[in-house]
Design a protein around this motif. Sequence first.
Motif, short mmCIF file in Angstrom:
data_model
loop_
_atom_site.label_atom_id
_atom_site.label_comp_id
_atom_site.label_asym_id
_atom_site.label_seq_id
_atom_site.Cartn_x
_atom_site.Cartn_y
_atom_site.Cartn_z
N ALA A 34 -36.80 23.20 -1.75
CA ALA A 34 -35.69 23.42 -2.68
C ALA A 34 -34.99 22.14 -3.10
N ARG A 35 -35.52 20.99 -2.67
CA ARG A 35 -34.86 19.71 -2.99
C ARG A 35 -35.90 18.60 -2.99
N ALA A 36 -35.62 17.56 -3.77
CA ALA A 36 -36.48 16.38 -3.75
C ALA A 36 -36.27 15.61 -2.45
N LYS A 37 -37.27 14.82 -2.07
CA LYS A 37 -37.18 14.06 -0.83
C LYS A 37 -35.93 13.17 -0.78
N PRO A 38 -35.56 12.46 -1.85
CA PRO A 38 -34.35 11.63 -1.75
C PRO A 38 -33.07 12.43 -1.46
N ALA A 39 -33.09 13.73 -1.72
CA ALA A 39 -31.91 14.56 -1.47
C ALA A 39 -31.90 15.18 -0.09
N VAL A 40 -32.92 14.94 0.72
CA VAL A 40 -32.97 15.50 2.07
C VAL A 40 -31.85 14.89 2.91
N TYR A 41 -31.23 15.72 3.72
CA TYR A 41 -30.12 15.28 4.57
C TYR A 41 -30.62 14.29 5.63
N PHE A 42 -29.73 13.33 5.99
CA PHE A 42 -30.09 12.36 7.02
C PHE A 42 -28.83 11.85 7.71
N GLY A 43 -28.92 11.73 9.03
CA GLY A 43 -27.90 11.00 9.79
C GLY A 43 -26.57 11.70 9.97
N GLY A 44 -26.50 12.99 9.75
CA GLY A 44 -25.27 13.72 10.00
C GLY A 44 -24.37 13.90 8.80
N LYS A 45 -24.36 12.93 7.87
CA LYS A 45 -23.49 13.01 6.69
C LYS A 45 -24.19 12.68 5.39
N LEU A 327 -24.56 13.35 18.17
CA LEU A 327 -23.68 13.11 17.04
C LEU A 327 -23.28 14.45 16.45
N VAL A 328 -21.98 14.68 16.34
CA VAL A 328 -21.46 15.96 15.87
C VAL A 328 -20.54 15.70 14.68
N SER A 329 -20.87 16.26 13.53
CA SER A 329 -20.13 15.98 12.30
C SER A 329 -18.92 16.88 12.16
N GLY A 330 -18.09 16.59 11.17
CA GLY A 330 -16.89 17.37 10.92
C GLY A 330 -17.21 18.82 10.60
N GLY A 331 -16.29 19.69 10.96
CA GLY A 331 -16.44 21.11 10.67
C GLY A 331 -17.32 21.86 11.65
N CYS A 332 -17.86 21.17 12.65
CA CYS A 332 -18.71 21.84 13.65
C CYS A 332 -17.85 22.48 14.74
N ILE A 333 -18.35 23.58 15.28
CA ILE A 333 -17.72 24.23 16.43
C ILE A 333 -18.78 24.41 17.51
N VAL A 334 -18.57 23.77 18.64
CA VAL A 334 -19.45 23.93 19.80
C VAL A 334 -18.69 24.80 20.78
N SER A 335 -19.02 26.08 20.78
CA SER A 335 -18.22 27.10 21.45
C SER A 335 -18.92 27.52 22.74
N GLY A 336 -18.58 26.83 23.84
CA GLY A 336 -19.19 27.19 25.11
C GLY A 336 -20.68 26.96 25.14
N ALA A 337 -21.16 25.95 24.40
CA ALA A 337 -22.58 25.65 24.30
C ALA A 337 -22.84 24.23 24.78
N PHE A 338 -24.13 23.92 24.99
CA PHE A 338 -24.51 22.61 25.53
C PHE A 338 -25.44 21.90 24.56
N LEU A 344 -25.84 17.10 14.76
CA LEU A 344 -25.33 18.24 14.01
C LEU A 344 -24.68 17.76 12.72
N PHE A 345 -25.15 18.28 11.59
CA PHE A 345 -24.52 18.02 10.30
C PHE A 345 -23.28 18.90 10.16
N SER A 346 -22.57 18.74 9.06
CA SER A 346 -21.28 19.39 8.87
C SER A 346 -21.39 20.91 8.95
N GLY A 347 -20.38 21.53 9.56
CA GLY A 347 -20.23 22.97 9.50
C GLY A 347 -21.14 23.78 10.39
N VAL A 348 -21.79 23.15 11.35
CA VAL A 348 -22.67 23.89 12.27
C VAL A 348 -21.83 24.58 13.34
#
Length: 421
Positions: A34-45, A327-338, A344-348
Motif C-alpha cells: 500500500a506504499r512505496a518503499k521510501p514511505a515505509v516506516y523506520f526508527g519509531g518516528k 524504543l517506545v514512541s509517543g501515544g503508546c500504552i504498555v498496559s501490564g505487558a513486557f 514501538l511506533f506511535s499509538g501502539v
Amino acid sequence: MSQRSALNAPIVRDTMAYVLAGGRGSRLLELTDARAKPAVYFGGKCRIIDFALSNAVNSGIRRIGVATQYKAHSLIRHLQRGWNFFRPERNEGFDILPASQRVGGDWYAGTADALYQNIDIIEGYDPAYIVILAGDHVYKMDYAGMLVQHVEQNADVTVGCIEVPREQATGFGVMAVDDNDRILEFVEKPADPPGMPDKPDMALASMGIYVFATRFLIDQLHRDAANPNSERDFGRDIIPYLVKNGKAVAHRFANSCIRSGNEKEAYWRDVGTLDAYWEANIDLTAVVPALDLFDREWPIWTYAEITPPAKFVHDEDGRRGEAISSLVSGGCIVSGAFLRQALLFSGVHVHSYARAENAVILPDADIGRGARLRNVIVEKGVRIPAGLVVGEDPDEDARRFRRTETGICLITQTMLDRLED
C-alpha cells in the motif's frame, strides 16, 4: 549545518537535490502493498525517505524535488505534512513530482526519465549543480564534500559509493576504479563484481547518489532520450556512457559520512528485505546503536505528529508495564505487558500479560491480552488477537504468516483475517 557544509556554503546554496522515490521495493513484500518503499516506516518516528531529505537540508541544500510514482499517496501525504517549511521568497523550494506526462504522456520509464520529464522544473530553479539521491536508504551524509570533490576534479559525474564484500555486491551497480578513483568500468548488478585495487575482496558499490553540473546533465538527458535503445536509467545507461566517453569519478562514503561520538563505523543500509528492515530497526535498541538518532548536530527531520507521552501502567507480579532495551514512541500504552528489544511506533497499545521481544511494531497496532510475539514485524493498524503466539513454532508461523528463512515473521491484518475464515 555541519562545519564542512558551512565552509562550502556557496556550492550547496547553488545546488538542487533531486530524490528518486518512485520504487516499490518488492522485496519488502506486503510492507509495500500500500506504499512505496521510501514511505515505509523506520526508527519509531520516521519514514525511510526522511534520511535522504534530512541529509540534503543538513548539508545546506534548500531546493529539493521528489519524484514519486508507485502507490505514492502515503508518501505524498507525509511530504506535505512534514516537509512544508521551505520559503520560496528565499529561493528555497520543495516540489513533489509525479510523472508530468508532458513528454509523450507516459509514466516514468526509468530513473533518468524521472528527471527528463521535469527538466522545466529543474531549469526554473536554475541551480549550478544537482545531487541525485535514492530515497530508500538509511544513512547520514554531508553532500557538500561530494560537491567539492566534483568541482575540484572537474568531473562530468561523481558517483557516491560504499565498500561492500564482493560476494554481497551482486545486487548493486559496481565500479572498477584506478588509484585516483576515476571510474574505469561501471556494471549494474554483475555476477562477478570487480574488486578494489587495494582491497580485492571488497567492491565499490553505487549508493545511487550522483552529482552533475546541471547544464551538462540536461544535455545528457536529451541525448539519452533520443536513443531508442536506452532504458532511460542512470545505472544502466547514463553512468556507463560517461565512464566510456567522459570523466566519471567515485566518491567514497567514508569521506563524507556523518558520525556522532557514539558511532564507530560509516553507517549505510539498504533496508530492502524483511530481514534487513527488521535488523536495522532492532539495531536501534542497542545500548550504543550503530546509527545514532539522538545526534542533535545532524537531526533526522520528519513529520512531528502530536501525540501524548508513552504510558506504562500496572505494577503487580506478572502484570507490570515494563520495557527493556526498547524504543517506545509517543501515544503508546504498555498496559501490564513486557517488552524486550522492541521498537514501538506511535499509538501502539500492548495489553496486559502480552510479551513482545525482538519486535518491530508499526503505528496504531493493538497487541491483544496474553499474546506472545518474538522476531516479528507487525504492520500498521494490525489487531493482534488475545493469546496469539508467534515466533515459537516455525512451521505454524510459516503456515499463517510471511516468514523469512532467518525466522522473521511479518504479520498483516489480511493474514490474521484469513485465520478466521
